[in-house]
Design a protein around this motif. Structure first.
Motif, mmCIF file in Angstrom:
data_model
loop_
_atom_site.group_PDB
_atom_site.id
_atom_site.type_symbol
_atom_site.label_atom_id
_atom_site.label_comp_id
_atom_site.label_asym_id
_atom_site.label_seq_id
_atom_site.Cartn_x
_atom_site.Cartn_y
_atom_site.Cartn_z
ATOM 1 N N MET A 73 0.782 -1.134 0.037
ATOM 2 C CA MET A 73 -0.070 -0.096 -0.005
ATOM 3 C C MET A 73 0.839 1.457 0.053
ATOM 4 N N ALA A 74 2.120 1.361 0.445
ATOM 5 C CA ALA A 74 3.015 2.454 0.523
ATOM 6 C C ALA A 74 3.697 2.626 -0.718
ATOM 7 N N GLN A 75 3.457 1.831 -1.800
ATOM 8 C CA GLN A 75 4.277 1.754 -3.047
ATOM 9 C C GLN A 75 3.753 3.077 -3.926
ATOM 10 N N ASP A 76 2.433 3.192 -3.897
ATOM 11 C CA ASP A 76 1.873 4.255 -4.818
ATOM 12 C C ASP A 76 1.027 5.220 -4.090
ATOM 13 N N PRO A 77 1.376 5.924 -3.226
ATOM 14 C CA PRO A 77 0.717 7.057 -2.497
ATOM 15 C C PRO A 77 0.863 8.308 -3.327
ATOM 16 N N HIS A 78 -0.339 9.169 -3.280
ATOM 17 C CA HIS A 78 -0.281 10.557 -3.673
ATOM 18 C C HIS A 78 -0.332 11.431 -2.542
ATOM 19 N N PRO A 79 0.702 12.284 -2.190
ATOM 20 C CA PRO A 79 0.625 12.676 -0.929
ATOM 21 C C PRO A 79 -0.112 14.279 -1.164
ATOM 22 N N GLN A 80 -0.239 14.401 0.276
ATOM 23 C CA GLN A 80 -0.889 15.824 0.392
ATOM 24 C C GLN A 80 -0.192 16.160 1.828
ATOM 25 N N THR A 81 0.601 17.188 1.463
ATOM 26 C CA THR A 81 1.483 17.619 2.773
ATOM 27 C C THR A 81 0.877 18.227 3.771
ATOM 28 N N ALA A 82 -0.376 18.665 3.796
ATOM 29 C CA ALA A 82 -0.839 19.291 4.740
ATOM 30 C C ALA A 82 -2.439 18.900 4.949
ATOM 31 N N HIS A 83 -2.955 19.289 6.272
ATOM 32 C CA HIS A 83 -4.242 18.681 6.387
ATOM 33 C C HIS A 83 -5.261 19.778 5.611
ATOM 34 N N ASP A 84 -6.166 19.223 4.636
ATOM 35 C CA ASP A 84 -7.061 20.032 3.893
ATOM 36 C C ASP A 84 -8.608 19.567 4.375
ATOM 37 N N ALA A 110 -3.052 3.910 18.004
ATOM 38 C CA ALA A 110 -2.454 4.397 19.022
ATOM 39 C C ALA A 110 -0.968 4.139 19.159
ATOM 40 N N GLY A 111 0.115 5.002 18.755
ATOM 41 C CA GLY A 111 1.353 4.626 18.805
ATOM 42 C C GLY A 111 1.871 3.655 17.671
ATOM 43 N N TYR A 112 2.924 4.116 17.017
ATOM 44 C CA TYR A 112 3.402 3.403 15.856
ATOM 45 C C TYR A 112 3.782 1.903 16.278
ATOM 46 N N PRO A 113 3.280 0.949 15.648
ATOM 47 C CA PRO A 113 3.262 -0.361 16.014
ATOM 48 C C PRO A 113 4.585 -1.121 15.851
ATOM 49 N N GLY A 114 5.480 -0.544 15.541
ATOM 50 C CA GLY A 114 6.909 -1.111 15.610
ATOM 51 C C GLY A 114 7.679 -1.219 14.105
ATOM 52 N N THR A 115 6.653 -1.623 13.139
ATOM 53 C CA THR A 115 7.123 -1.718 11.730
ATOM 54 C C THR A 115 6.167 -1.093 10.768
ATOM 55 N N ARG A 116 6.638 -0.696 9.766
ATOM 56 C CA ARG A 116 5.923 -0.094 8.545
ATOM 57 C C ARG A 116 4.847 -1.380 8.054
ATOM 58 N N ALA A 117 5.438 -2.463 8.069
ATOM 59 C CA ALA A 117 4.543 -3.727 7.763
ATOM 60 C C ALA A 117 3.276 -3.909 8.597
ATOM 61 N N SER A 118 3.352 -3.653 9.869
ATOM 62 C CA SER A 118 2.307 -3.802 10.691
ATOM 63 C C SER A 118 1.636 -2.656 10.588
ATOM 64 N N PHE A 158 5.694 6.976 4.442
ATOM 65 C CA PHE A 158 5.155 6.995 3.082
ATOM 66 C C PHE A 158 6.156 6.927 1.674
ATOM 67 N N ARG A 159 7.299 7.034 2.089
ATOM 68 C CA ARG A 159 8.307 7.106 0.992
ATOM 69 C C ARG A 159 9.291 5.909 0.989
ATOM 70 N N GLN A 160 9.126 5.239 1.974
ATOM 71 C CA GLN A 160 10.114 4.169 2.037
ATOM 72 C C GLN A 160 9.488 2.821 1.993
ATOM 73 N N PRO A 161 10.133 1.747 1.673
ATOM 74 C CA PRO A 161 9.516 0.192 1.587
ATOM 75 C C PRO A 161 9.592 -0.321 2.905
ATOM 76 N N VAL A 162 8.592 -1.091 2.995
ATOM 77 C CA VAL A 162 8.533 -1.848 4.136
ATOM 78 C C VAL A 162 9.799 -2.482 4.630
ATOM 79 N N GLU A 163 9.968 -3.179 5.833
ATOM 80 C CA GLU A 163 11.252 -3.609 6.158
ATOM 81 C C GLU A 163 11.360 -5.030 5.747
ATOM 82 N N LEU A 212 12.682 1.976 13.475
ATOM 83 C CA LEU A 212 12.450 2.370 12.280
ATOM 84 C C LEU A 212 13.418 1.578 11.132
ATOM 85 N N PHE A 213 14.384 0.828 11.823
ATOM 86 C CA PHE A 213 15.227 0.393 11.086
ATOM 87 C C PHE A 213 15.474 -1.384 11.146
#
Length: 797
Positions: free
Chosen positions: A1-12, A395-403, A441-446, A686-687
């Motif tokens: 899912m993180a492969q092809d996002p179209h970002p919006q850099t601020a809340h609209d 509620a809190g980063y779950p530890g990996t981008r995959a999760s 949003f710009r990095q592959p999963v681990e 993160l790594f």
């Protein structure tokens, strides 16, 4: 899912889905949204089932509402029919189950026509009981038109004894978990011989969860399964399913020990998703040493869950801890009671440690729609069919981008516009991420980190294998390059005895009972209500020191209890119902010694090292905190026995000359090293595919084994879990991100968002934010150029 996002850099607000607009409408809320990422909908791509899929199975799938397969489903089926092990690594709700079930059902149908009546069998492995139960419902529904050709059955710790014999004799699609395979099936393989002799497919679902020590154990359990199957003449094909992961074929190969093809191109359609990053506001309360404190992610999540439920938005809130899940549900119910007395019963908590009947009742209520909001641990992250959700709160980063993507993907399963919200904790990594969305949003999963050759993992599985069948020289290659040396050690220790036909297990007790594949070790601690003797649930032995110590606050099914006494000898925590105005957090201290330096790399005058260490840890006290603000109300000392751990660590040292260059005085050095240690532990997830609670650290101004100022970060599991080695391999990027997290924090002298740790045994003292940045600057000056990509000592974890 993180492969092809179209970002919006601020809340609209104008482009937000209604659910997010509802959350942002309250005064001051919009400013808490630091970033909104919009992922557009995606059209699907169809194919045809390969010829080997039986027409009756195609008809059954069609009758169940499934038309032509997505392209990735057909590819998986083709590999499986061709006898090639395969992993499908696509997004949530992309139909991974059908991809492996189509060839499995075809195989079972063919087997039912065999003259001996037994035919083919298949084994399904899930990391949780909930997922196995859910998959049985799926298989039963799909296979209904096939009659008795497919006979699915769950075989786990909740299966009644009277049903187990039927499963062994008659079921041809057995759904279980690695724990039951390890403890129940493999040691009794003779009783399962008919099933194992005809085993054609082994399904390993949610295989990305098998990482670290748990993954290493499961890898050895699967090697034992392959060995026992070979004894009966079977060589099963492995069909693995995973959330989007880096190099899934390679990771699946390490897990199973066989070559694995990979299918990663997701051809399923996807609804649009708005993914918001949310930072709770600062409170008026002061933390340790007057540091600014943000509102807790748990309290913020409870408010958002209550708002969404009140608006009829079906929501699951993922919370990192069992206690946190209970607290989110309890706080949300309190807020909803003031809105509509009918709403609180439509919110509940779901977590491991509940009794089986409690879990099943919650699963039924969620499926029926009786529950509108659920606060869950990762127990519901893993593939359970939670259909019709509109929103997910994390509620809190779950530890990996995959999760993270796995949890976010629970929303929008019906194709509608969905919402996911990551609520940052007052923690270095979460604070970094909500202000650096590119890291999400710009990095592959681990890549999945595991180490099946860990001697603390491999040795007991060699004993278990020898107890199942005599272990021969030819078997050793199956278990990896370290097996031959370990067998000799086990023989010298008297655990194995060599005879002409191989090595035998020598003890009277079962070898498998010496292995806890979840990595905790020891028997679970029973949580018992003191006045009634009622069993409330269990806590892993490894977590008991920090979660059910004397005086700890324990939550269960919305009720609050105080731990009266923890009896470690009998593995019982006695509790009594209470209503304290605080939560508790354990504090511990750690000492560390170097046993062996495996690798050492010069960073200019500094040194980066990796090797084996011995860690001595002791819980010394607990803090009482207000649940909403996190304000510290007091600290109570504890007298707990120490725990010793031999594990793996990464550490770095600097010279006196570098300290002079960094203008770090002897008085500043303890605080600088301590702060760098805290922040680096916070940033490592993160790594590496770990949680900060899987790792620990120690900082020492002058360590006796290195003769220099030294900062250690170590794995929290015996023998290591691969996390420290991953830190060593990515040290440049990891420590640069650590330096950025400290320097970019807006606080003046340090806070929980940068250098304070929630479980520091030294009360977050001393800490020196400015000196830590200068210390890291001089360390990183000698580091290799960055590769492309993401960019008594003080003890904690």
């Amino acid at each position: 899912m993180a492969q092809d996002p179209h970002p919006q850099t601020a809340h609209d607000p104008a482009s937000s889905p209604p659910a997010l607009a509802r959350l942002a409408a309250r005064a001051g809320r919009a400013a808490r949204i630091t970033h909104t990422e919009h992922l557009p909908p995606r059209a699907g791509s169809h194919s045809h089932w390969p010829e080997g899929i039986r027409p009756e199975v195609v008809d059954a799938l069609h009758e169940a509402g499934t038309g032509r397969p997505w392209t990735h489903q057909a590819q998986v089926a083709a590999f499986a029919l061709g006898g090639q092990s395969v992993v499908v690594s696509t997004g949530t709700a992309s139909g991974k189950s059908l991809a492996y079930l189509a060839p499995v059902l075809s195989s079972l149908l063919e087997g039912s026509e065999a003259p001996n009546g037994r035919g083919s069998t298949s084994l399904y492995l899930a990391p949780t009981k909930a997922l196995a139960a859910d998959q049985r419902r799926v298989v039963t529904r799909l296979a209904e038109p096939l009659g008795t050709a497919v006979r699915p059955a769950v075989y786990d710790g909740d299966t009644p004894v009277e049903e187990r014999e039927w499963v062994r004799l008659f079921a041809n699609h057995v759904l279980t978990n690695p724990d039951m395979l390890h403890r129940g099936i493999l040691p009794a393989h003779a009783r399962w011989s008919s099933f194992l002799r005809h085993l054609r497919y082994v399904i390993v679902d949610e295989c990305h969860t098998y990482r670290g020590v748990f993954g290493s154990h499961v890898a050895q359990v699967l090697r034992r399964l392959r060995r026992v199957c070979a004894r009966y003449g079977a060589e099963p094909v492995f069909l693995l399913a995973s959330a989007t992961a880096a190099q899934p074929g390679e990771a699946a190969g390490r897990l199973t020990g066989v070559p694995v093809r990979e299918v990663t191109e997701d051809a399923s359609p996807r609804g649009g998703l708005a993914f918001a990053l949310w930072e709770p506001p600062l409170t008026d309360a002061g933390g340790e040493h007057g540091a600014p404190v943000r509102r807790t992610a748990v309290a913020e999540c409870a408010d958002l869950l209550a708002d969404l439920v009140a608006g009829g938005v079906r929501t699951v809130a993922f919370v990192r801890s069992r206690r946190g899940a209970e607290l989110v549900a309890l706080l949300a119910q309190e807020r909803l009671a003031a809105v509509d007395p009918a709403l609180p019963p439509r919110v509940a908590a779901y977590r491991g440690g509940y009794l089986p009947e409690e879990r099943r009742a919650l699963e039924r209520a969620l499926h029926s729609g009786e529950l509108l909001g659920l606060a869950s641990t990762t127990a519901l992250e893993l593939g359970v069919d939670v259909s019709g959700l509109d929103a997910v709160l994390i509620a809190g980063y779950p530890g990996t981008r995959a999760s993270l993507w796995q949890q976010a993907g629970r929303a929008g399963r019906s194709g509608q516009e969905a919402l996911a919200v990551l609520i940052g904790r007052d923690d270095p990594l979460d604070t970094y991420l909500v202000h650096h969305p590119e890291a999400l949003f710009r990095q592959p999963v681990e890549s999945t980190v595991m180490d099946p050759d860990n001697p603390h993992v491999l040795a007991p599985h060699l004993c278990a294998a020898a107890a199942e069948l005599p272990l021969t020289e030819a078997d050793l290659e199956l278990f990896g390059p370290s097996a031959a040396g370990l067998v000799g050690q086990l023989e010298r220790r008297g655990l194995l005895r060599r005879r002409a036909s191989g090595w035998f297990w020598t003890r009277r007790e079962r070898a498998v009972d010496r292995i806890d594949i979840r990595g905790g070790g020891g028997r679970p601690v029973q949580v018992v209500e003191a006045g009634t003797g009622r069993l409330l649930g269990t806590v892993e032995e490894a977590a008991a020191h920090t979660t059910v110590h004397d005086g700890a606050v324990h939550l269960h099914q919305g009720q609050t209890y105080l731990v009266r006494h923890l009896d470690l000898e009998d593995s019982v925590a006695l509790v009594e119902q209470a209503d304290p105005p605080y939560t508790t957090t354990a504090r511990d201290t750690t000492a560390i010694s170097v046993l062996e330096t495996t690798e050492e790399v010069p960073w200019g005058e500094a040194r980066l090292c990796f090797g084996s260490v011995e860690v001595t840890n002791r819980v010394v006290s607990y803090l009482r905190r207000r649940p909403i603000t996190g304000e510290v109300l007091g600290e109570t000392p504890l007298d707990m026995p120490p725990r010793t751990l031999r594990t793996r660590a990464v550490w770095w040292t600097v010279t006196d000359g570098q300290l002079e260059e960094a203008r770090v005085s002897p008085e500043e050095l303890p605080g600088a090293a301590h702060a760098a240690e805290h922040a680096s532990i916070g940033m490592l997830p993160l790594f590496a595919t770990c949680d900060r609670w899987d790792i620990g650290g120690v900082s020492v101004p002058l360590h006796p084994d290195t003769g220099r100022p030294t900062v250690f970060v170590h794995d929290g599991h015996p023998g290591g879990a691969g996390f420290a080695e991953r830190a060593f391999r990515t040290a440049g990027a990891w420590l640069r991100a650590t330096r950025e997290a400290i320097s970019s924090c807006e606080c003046e002298s340090g806070c929980p968002s940068c250098i304070q740790s929630p479980k520091c045994g030294n009360g977050n003292e001393p800490l020196d934010k400015a000196a830590a940045v200068r210390l890291l600057d001089v360390l990183l000056a000698g580091a290799p150029a960055p590769a492309p990509g993401p960019g008594a000592g003080e003890a904690d974890g």
